[in-house]
Structure formats: C-alpha cells, structure tokens
Design a protein around this motif. Structure first.
Motif, mmCIF file in Angstrom:
data_model
loop_
_atom_site.group_PDB
_atom_site.id
_atom_site.type_symbol
_atom_site.label_atom_id
_atom_site.label_comp_id
_atom_site.label_asym_id
_atom_site.label_seq_id
_atom_site.Cartn_x
_atom_site.Cartn_y
_atom_site.Cartn_z
ATOM 1 N N LEU A 84 10.324 -1.040 9.593
ATOM 2 C CA LEU A 84 8.925 -1.840 9.739
ATOM 3 C C LEU A 84 7.972 -0.584 9.288
ATOM 4 O O LEU A 84 8.067 0.435 9.257
ATOM 5 C CB LEU A 84 8.762 -2.231 11.158
ATOM 6 C CG LEU A 84 9.708 -3.116 11.762
ATOM 7 C CD1 LEU A 84 9.454 -3.524 13.210
ATOM 8 C CD2 LEU A 84 10.258 -4.262 11.050
ATOM 9 N N TYR A 85 6.912 -1.462 8.635
ATOM 10 C CA TYR A 85 5.928 -0.632 7.897
ATOM 11 C C TYR A 85 4.508 -1.393 8.094
ATOM 12 O O TYR A 85 4.573 -2.593 7.833
ATOM 13 C CB TYR A 85 6.266 -0.247 6.389
ATOM 14 C CG TYR A 85 6.401 -1.006 5.709
ATOM 15 C CD1 TYR A 85 5.539 -1.709 4.756
ATOM 16 C CD2 TYR A 85 7.825 -1.555 5.439
ATOM 17 C CE1 TYR A 85 5.925 -2.829 3.854
ATOM 18 C CE2 TYR A 85 8.229 -2.671 4.908
ATOM 19 C CZ TYR A 85 7.243 -3.186 3.651
ATOM 20 O OH TYR A 85 7.574 -4.082 2.885
ATOM 21 N N PHE A 86 3.482 -0.721 7.754
ATOM 22 C CA PHE A 86 2.214 -1.504 7.462
ATOM 23 C C PHE A 86 1.534 -1.291 6.048
ATOM 24 O O PHE A 86 1.490 -0.255 5.539
ATOM 25 C CB PHE A 86 1.139 -0.762 8.437
ATOM 26 C CG PHE A 86 1.267 -1.050 9.936
ATOM 27 C CD1 PHE A 86 0.674 -1.974 10.639
ATOM 28 C CD2 PHE A 86 1.935 -0.001 10.726
ATOM 29 C CE1 PHE A 86 0.878 -2.189 11.732
ATOM 30 C CE2 PHE A 86 2.191 -0.473 12.220
ATOM 31 C CZ PHE A 86 1.652 -1.459 12.546
ATOM 32 N N ASP A 87 1.648 -2.602 5.421
ATOM 33 C CA ASP A 87 1.303 -2.432 3.923
ATOM 34 C C ASP A 87 2.115 -1.998 2.803
ATOM 35 O O ASP A 87 2.760 -2.681 2.011
ATOM 36 C CB ASP A 87 -0.245 -2.147 3.874
ATOM 37 C CG ASP A 87 -1.212 -3.046 4.512
ATOM 38 O OD1 ASP A 87 -1.235 -4.198 4.670
ATOM 39 O OD2 ASP A 87 -2.099 -2.478 5.065
ATOM 40 N N GLU A 88 2.171 -0.736 3.168
ATOM 41 C CA GLU A 88 3.037 0.070 1.954
ATOM 42 C C GLU A 88 4.385 0.738 2.781
ATOM 43 O O GLU A 88 4.048 1.406 3.727
ATOM 44 C CB GLU A 88 2.162 1.150 1.488
ATOM 45 C CG GLU A 88 2.694 1.814 0.214
ATOM 46 C CD GLU A 88 1.918 2.853 -0.493
ATOM 47 O OE1 GLU A 88 2.233 3.402 -1.377
ATOM 48 O OE2 GLU A 88 0.754 2.885 -0.159
ATOM 49 N N GLU A 89 5.487 0.736 2.165
ATOM 50 C CA GLU A 89 6.448 1.340 2.576
ATOM 51 C C GLU A 89 6.681 2.563 1.807
ATOM 52 O O GLU A 89 6.454 3.087 0.791
ATOM 53 C CB GLU A 89 7.930 0.556 1.914
ATOM 54 C CG GLU A 89 9.103 1.005 2.418
ATOM 55 C CD GLU A 89 10.248 0.078 2.181
ATOM 56 O OE1 GLU A 89 11.608 0.801 1.989
ATOM 57 O OE2 GLU A 89 10.148 -0.960 1.629
ATOM 58 N N LYS A 90 6.748 3.678 2.778
ATOM 59 C CA LYS A 90 6.666 5.309 2.399
ATOM 60 C C LYS A 90 7.924 5.907 2.500
ATOM 61 O O LYS A 90 8.137 6.856 1.721
ATOM 62 C CB LYS A 90 5.477 5.771 3.209
ATOM 63 C CG LYS A 90 4.334 5.334 2.737
ATOM 64 C CD LYS A 90 3.305 6.042 3.397
ATOM 65 C CE LYS A 90 1.736 5.564 3.565
ATOM 66 N NZ LYS A 90 0.696 6.029 4.125
ATOM 67 N N LEU A 91 8.822 5.449 3.500
ATOM 68 C CA LEU A 91 9.995 6.228 3.827
ATOM 69 C C LEU A 91 11.101 5.787 2.864
ATOM 70 O O LEU A 91 11.867 4.933 3.227
ATOM 71 C CB LEU A 91 10.607 6.188 4.984
ATOM 72 C CG LEU A 91 9.577 7.131 6.069
ATOM 73 C CD1 LEU A 91 10.172 6.930 7.470
ATOM 74 C CD2 LEU A 91 9.594 8.467 5.754
ATOM 75 N N PHE A 92 11.241 6.329 1.522
ATOM 76 C CA PHE A 92 12.312 5.808 0.657
ATOM 77 C C PHE A 92 13.680 6.271 0.970
ATOM 78 O O PHE A 92 14.854 6.116 0.547
ATOM 79 C CB PHE A 92 11.775 6.274 -0.968
ATOM 80 C CG PHE A 92 10.654 5.713 -1.160
ATOM 81 C CD1 PHE A 92 10.353 4.209 -1.445
ATOM 82 C CD2 PHE A 92 9.713 6.473 -1.513
ATOM 83 C CE1 PHE A 92 9.302 3.702 -1.675
ATOM 84 C CE2 PHE A 92 8.276 5.841 -1.600
ATOM 85 C CZ PHE A 92 7.990 4.569 -2.013
ATOM 86 N N ILE A 93 13.748 7.279 1.938
ATOM 87 C CA ILE A 93 14.891 7.924 2.214
ATOM 88 C C ILE A 93 15.972 6.860 2.870
ATOM 89 O O ILE A 93 17.190 7.000 3.142
ATOM 90 C CB ILE A 93 15.021 9.275 2.956
ATOM 91 C CG1 ILE A 93 14.019 8.875 4.264
ATOM 92 C CG2 ILE A 93 14.447 10.405 2.220
ATOM 93 C CD1 ILE A 93 14.058 9.831 5.530
ATOM 94 N N PHE A 94 15.409 5.736 3.252
ATOM 95 C CA PHE A 94 16.165 4.767 4.032
ATOM 96 C C PHE A 94 16.792 3.715 2.734
ATOM 97 O O PHE A 94 17.549 3.017 3.373
ATOM 98 C CB PHE A 94 15.376 3.696 5.050
ATOM 99 C CG PHE A 94 14.786 4.659 6.148
ATOM 100 C CD1 PHE A 94 15.829 5.401 6.716
ATOM 101 C CD2 PHE A 94 13.728 4.444 6.645
ATOM 102 C CE1 PHE A 94 15.373 6.114 8.093
ATOM 103 C CE2 PHE A 94 13.173 5.059 7.768
ATOM 104 C CZ PHE A 94 14.003 5.930 8.520
ATOM 105 N N ASN A 95 16.491 3.925 1.325
ATOM 106 C CA ASN A 95 17.024 2.932 0.616
ATOM 107 C C ASN A 95 18.664 2.781 0.668
ATOM 108 O O ASN A 95 19.113 1.909 0.323
ATOM 109 C CB ASN A 95 16.668 3.540 -0.793
ATOM 110 C CG ASN A 95 14.939 3.018 -0.908
ATOM 111 O OD1 ASN A 95 14.488 2.341 0.025
ATOM 112 N ND2 ASN A 95 14.283 3.488 -1.879
ATOM 113 N N ARG A 96 19.265 4.026 0.852
ATOM 114 C CA ARG A 96 20.608 4.073 0.571
ATOM 115 C C ARG A 96 21.473 3.516 1.809
ATOM 116 O O ARG A 96 22.076 2.408 1.773
ATOM 117 C CB ARG A 96 21.059 5.566 0.589
ATOM 118 C CG ARG A 96 22.820 5.662 0.405
ATOM 119 C CD ARG A 96 23.339 6.990 0.798
ATOM 120 N NE ARG A 96 24.844 6.896 1.050
ATOM 121 C CZ ARG A 96 25.201 7.954 1.641
ATOM 122 N NH1 ARG A 96 24.682 9.192 1.757
ATOM 123 N NH2 ARG A 96 26.428 7.938 2.029
ATOM 124 N N ALA A 97 20.799 3.630 2.842
ATOM 125 C CA ALA A 97 21.209 3.048 4.289
ATOM 126 C C ALA A 97 20.952 1.437 3.842
ATOM 127 O O ALA A 97 21.811 0.565 4.631
ATOM 128 C CB ALA A 97 20.459 3.402 5.352
#
Length: 635
Positions: free
Chosen positions: A18-31
């Motif tokens: 979950l995030y507010f407006d803009e997603e910043k943690l791209f390290i979760f993309n693989r997961a």
C-alpha cells in the motif's frame, strides 16, 4: 529467511503493498511478479476496495495526521498477521505511538535498498511463523489424504471421513459408516478413552475378505475431537521370518503386560521397564519438517533395537515415550542398562541435524495390579510422577546428559550441535523490564568463549547487563553467559563462562517495566500498620517493591495490603493520578539493607485499571524510543 524461501513459504498467504499517491519501493517488483497473491493499492484512491491481507507493506513517507487517519480506518477493518510501515523518519514520535498501539511489526526507512528486503524477510515474526506452520501442516494433511483413510470424531460421533475411508468402508453415507464402526467393540472402547491410542483392527470387504489395519487414534481433549488413521498391513511385502525388529503398540503391550503380571504372581519373576522419553518432541515438530523428523527417528529406533537385550520387547506408548520391557532382570541390571542406553543414544545423535532431548528411567514392576502399573507409566509419560509416588516404587531416572559428561562438556556438546546443524540460538535480555529476545548464530568458537551474531537492540541490552541468556530447541535448560565484548557496529558479541540455569529465564506472564523516576509507595497492612518503600518494577497484574523495614514472612505472605502511589498521567492534576488499590502479597525476601515484596493486583476497579494500562503503554513506548535512539548511531 531468503526472499526465495519467503515467496515459497508465503504462497498461500496474501500480501498487500500500500502507498499514498506514488509508489516508491520498486524493490518489491520482483516479489509482485513471482508471488501469486501479491497486490498493490493506492490508499488515496483504493481504500474502499483493498481486500483483507495476511501481510501489509505500507509506504507512509512523511508521517502526517491525515495519513495516519487513513491507516486507522484501514486497521479498523483489517487484521493482518504482520505489517510493516516504511517512513522518511523512523523516529517520529506520533508514528511510533501509532505503531505500538496497532501492533505494527516494525517501522523501517523508506529506501530502495536490498538490505531492506533482508530486514523484512529475516524478521522473527512469531505470528507469521505460526501461520506458516499451520499452512505447512494443512499441506501435509492434504498429502496424507491421498495415502491413508482417516476419520474425524467429535466424542464418539463420526463427523468426517476422507475419500479413502469411504472407499474402504464402501459407503459415502456417514451414518452407514458410523454403523459399521459401532460393530467393532475394540475401536468403540478406544474412542471412549481420552488419550492417544493405537492397535490392530480387521475390516472385511463386501466379498468377506479380511484386511488388517494399524489403527492410530490422536486425541484433542480441549475440543473433544479424535482423528483416526488407518494404515494397511501389506502381508505380501512383510518378511516371513520372525527375527524382524518390530515395535509393539500400546494395546498389544497392555495385553502382554496383563499376562506377565498374572504369571508374576505365581513365578515371582521380576519385570523391569526402561523408559526413553523424547521430552522436546513438540519443539522439534515446530522446528523441523516431517521428513527430517522421520529420518532422524528411524535412525534412533534402529539404534534402540541394537541396544535392547535378547528377550526384551520395544513398545511405543505415546508419540514421545518408548519402553523396553525385560523379564528376569534385577532392578540393578535395569539401572545399568538405562545408563548405557542414555550414553549410547546421546553419542549416536551428536552429529545428527536433530538433537532429541532424551530422558531415560527404569521402573521395577512389583505390583500385580495392571491399573496401578498403567497409572505409574502414564505419570512417567506426562512427567507427573511425584515424590510420594517414588517412595512407593523402585524408580531410577537420568536427566538429559546427566551422569554422562560434566556440565561444561554438556554445554560444549550442545553449542557444537548448533554449529553443525545451523540451529539458531535465541538471546534473551531485559532492558528496564522490557524483554528483548532475538535470533543469533555462532560465528566462531574457542576453548573458553563463543563469538555470536547479534542485532543492535540485543547488543545494546547485553552491553548494559553484562550477561545474556541462550535458548535453543536442543537445549534441555536455558544457559546463562557472561558478555566479554559487544561490537554493535559489527553485530557481534563474545560470551564466556556459560552455565545452565535452574529454571527458565522468561517465566513471566506479563511485561514488567521499571519506572522512569523514583516512585514512592505507601503500604498499609494488618489494619493500622504501614510502611514506606519504592517501586522496583510494575506490570498490569503485579508490582515489585523494596521497603527499608524488615518483615517476618508469616506477617505478610498471602495477606491483603493496600497500596498508595502516583503515576504520570496527562489527565491528572499536575500531570499525575493517585493509585489507591488493594493487592495480595505473593513473595517476600529479606536483603542486606531492604525487604523485597511482590504483590498481585487482581482485577482493578475503574478508573485505576485504565490509569495502569495507559501508564504501561506510555512507558513501553518511552523505552522503545529510548533504545532505538541509543542504537541509532550504530545503524
């Protein structure tokens, strides 16, 4: 836990990012790409459609009251197993207060760094571990469904039968299946008992062909449920000779024992029982997989057959208790054999991945009353044999590793076992009442010291205490150690002078905290007597105090007292509230210059219960902030 392992073990759990407006943690993309139930949602737009999730990963960034209000509404509806907040300022007081109140697993920095993944996926989250363990059990049970017929009973009433059981009894109707079971008197009698049981039953097919099955009954007394598993004996695959090692089940053992006791009353031939109790079986079940346990216990049983003497029988009384029954042996001989078995089994498991904690004992059967003998066996099985029982019988017991090697050799053996099998050790310290308990591994060993990994919080607490407590599934007792060096930056500690503790170090039901400032207390007792003291620590159900006055134990112990003291509270006059409460003295001990008194509070009346709960909440927050601030320089 590596990311790959985390993705595999949580494949049945749902994860929401979950995030507010803009997603910043791209390290979760693989997961997200690899996990079947990993979804992302914008809290500003999607708050109403976010589904319940087992794991919440929440980007909050800057901590504002508006964002926290959104999260309050989120946690009002959702009850995740674990949840993480990612913030710009992890020391924000408002955020930490929120995290403590809603039981957030951790507050982490909002950074796109691989080390962040390591922080999340290696955290020791007990609730998550429990959930994963449940899913692993369910998965194993699904596999078992395909191999064995099994039935579930509520009391003596059949409530479930799997497909294999219905095929075996040739009916899909539970009522008809129950009727067939009711015709088996032995099975019905076993279902009436409260404990676990196993034995052989014969089930006839529609063609009248008899089939022999091993019937294993697992009982769950709290829910009155029983699970019955049926395992077919394949006569063709069994060797035809009679020298094949076999373990008697509980039913067969009781039948044989009944005959032996009847003969004993005439022949006066002695009967000795040697018990091998795997006392840490529950811990092992939670720590290791079923296949690993199976291999370990198969090897243990093979060793046991090598150690039994000619003419002796091996019996499995319960999942954790095995018995060797011998006849015509004196009690002294049984004791000698017990010592030998203990020593051999310990050496046999020294380099195994699994270290069972083995308690061996010997019991010389003198009574010819079967019920009396079974009662003693069950007391040994459940470790409820009392001193007055031992006075009446010939009984000899060896603790784990006792009489085999010295204490320091025992500890060295256990620590080596942790290294050889990569078993994590929990370090336990108390910081101003707060229990800090994290995983650690042995990095290096010398003759008189051990170098171990440690987390920052643990390292800081060890530095202050100068000692720590070690706990592991293969330890029969907790181990206390002196701390000779702590290097928080390098996340390591060197410990020495390890000693067994007589009792568990964390036998505390509630968190206790020390007060931030000296807190005087007035104790009123025996109608008109009183004494002044200071509070040492406090919890929601007990208070420990030191008093300058001396007391006789009989004067105070188990007596009602009245306590008068003040606690910080924003709503009170001058920022304090007065506590005027009743308690019962449960402990009293004289020291050199003071008396220590511990009281139990019971159910406090309002508003005192609210005052105490609020104080405990605020004080724990202060301590968490304090220890985080103290270790921040080492991050």
């Amino acid at each position: 836990m590596l990311l790959e392992q985390f993705l595999h073990e949580t494949r049945y759990l749902s994860i929401a990012h979950l995030y507010f407006d803009e997603e910043k943690l791209f390290i979760f993309n693989r997961a997200k790409n690899e996990h079947p139930k990993f979804q992302s949602f914008d809290l500003q737009k999607d708050i109403k459609i976010i589904p319940p999730a087992d794991i919440l990963l929440i980007e909050i960034g800057e901590s504002t009251k508006e964002k926290l209000k959104v999260l309050v509404s989120l946690f009002a509806k959702h009850k995740p197993i674990v949840s993480y907040l990612f913030a710009d300022d992890v020391e924000n007081r408002l955020l930490l207060k929120f995290a403590l109140h809603f039981g957030i697993t951790d507050v982490l920095p909002l950074k796109n760094e691989e080390s962040l993944l390591f922080s999340i996926f290696t955290k020791n989250a007990n609730k998550l571990d429990d959930k994963l363990y449940t899913f692993q059990k369910i998965e194993l049970e699904k596999k078992i469904e395909h191999f064995f017929p099994f039935l579930v009973f509520q009391g003596e009433t059949l409530t479930y039968a799997n497909a294999k059981a219905k095929m075996l009894y040739e009916t899909n109707d539970l009522t008809a299946l129950q009727a067939q079971i009711n015709r088996d008197e032995e099975l019905c009698e076993a279902l009436k008992e409260n404990g676990d049981a196993q034995g052989s039953i014969v089930i006839e097919t529609s063609d009248g062909e008899p089939n022999v099955y091993l019937c294993v009954i697992k009982s769950f007394p709290q829910s009155s449920e029983k699970i019955v598993t049926l395992i077919n004996y394949d006569g063709e695959s069994e060797p035809k000779h009679h020298n094949t090692p076999s373990i008697l089940n509980r039913f067969d053992f009781v039948d044989i024992l009944k005959d032996r006791l009847a003969q004993q009353s005439v022949t006066k031939s002695p009967i000795s029982l040697i018990f091998i109790n795997i006392s840490n079986l529950d811990k092992l079940n939670k720590t290791f997989t079923s296949t690993t346990l199976y291999d370990a216990f198969k090897n243990l049983m093979l060793k046991l057959f090598q150690l039994k003497e000619e003419g002796q029988e091996i019996i499995q009384w319960s999942p954790n208790l095995y018995i060797i029954m011998g006849e015509k042996d004196t009690f002294e001989h049984a004791c000698d054999q017990t010592r030998h078995i203990q020593q051999e089994l310990i050496h046999a498991t020294a380099n195994e991945k699994i270290t069972p904690i083995i308690l061996t004992s010997a019991f010389h059967v003198e009574s010819d009353d079967l019920n009396v003998v079974i009662d003693y066996i069950e007391k040994i099985n459940t470790k409820n044999l009392l001193p007055h029982d031992i006075e009446k019988i010939k009984y000899f017991e060896l603790e784990y590793l006792d009489n085999v090697i010295e204490e320091q050799e025992q500890i060295a053996y256990l620590m080596h076992n942790c290294v050889n099998n990569k078993i994590p050790i929990k370090l336990l310290n108390i910081y101003k009442g707060l229990c800090i308990n994290t995983n650690s591994f042995i990095l290096k060993m010398t003759e008189d010291s051990y170098q171990m990994s440690c987390e920052n919080l643990q390292g800081y607490a060890m530095q202050l205490e100068g000692e720590t407590v070690l706990q592991a599934p293969n330890f029969s007792k907790d181990i206390k150690a002196e701390v000779s060096l702590v290097d928080i930056k390098r996340s390591l500690v060197i410990i020495k002078n390890l000693k067994f503790m007589p009792s568990s170090a964390n036998n505390r039901q509630h968190t206790r905290v020390q007060t931030s400032v000296r807190t005087p207390v007035l104790i009123k007792y025996a109608h008109r007597s009183s004494a002044q003291g200071d509070i040492l620590d406090i919890s929601v159900n007990s208070i420990a105090m030191k008093v300058g006055k001396s007391f006789r134990e009989e004067e105070m112990l188990n007596q009602k007292v009245r306590l008068n003291f003040s606690l910080p509270n924003e709503e009170g006059e001058n920022g304090y509230v007065i506590m005027d409460i009743e308690a019962t003295v449960t402990y009293i001990a004289q020291r050199d210059d003071f008396t220590k008194i511990v009281v139990m509070l019971g159910n406090l009346p309002k508003p005192y219960d609210d005052y105490l709960l609020r104080y405990m909440y605020n004080r724990q927050k202060e301590l968490i902030t304090e220890i985080r601030r103290a270790t921040k320089a080492y991050n």
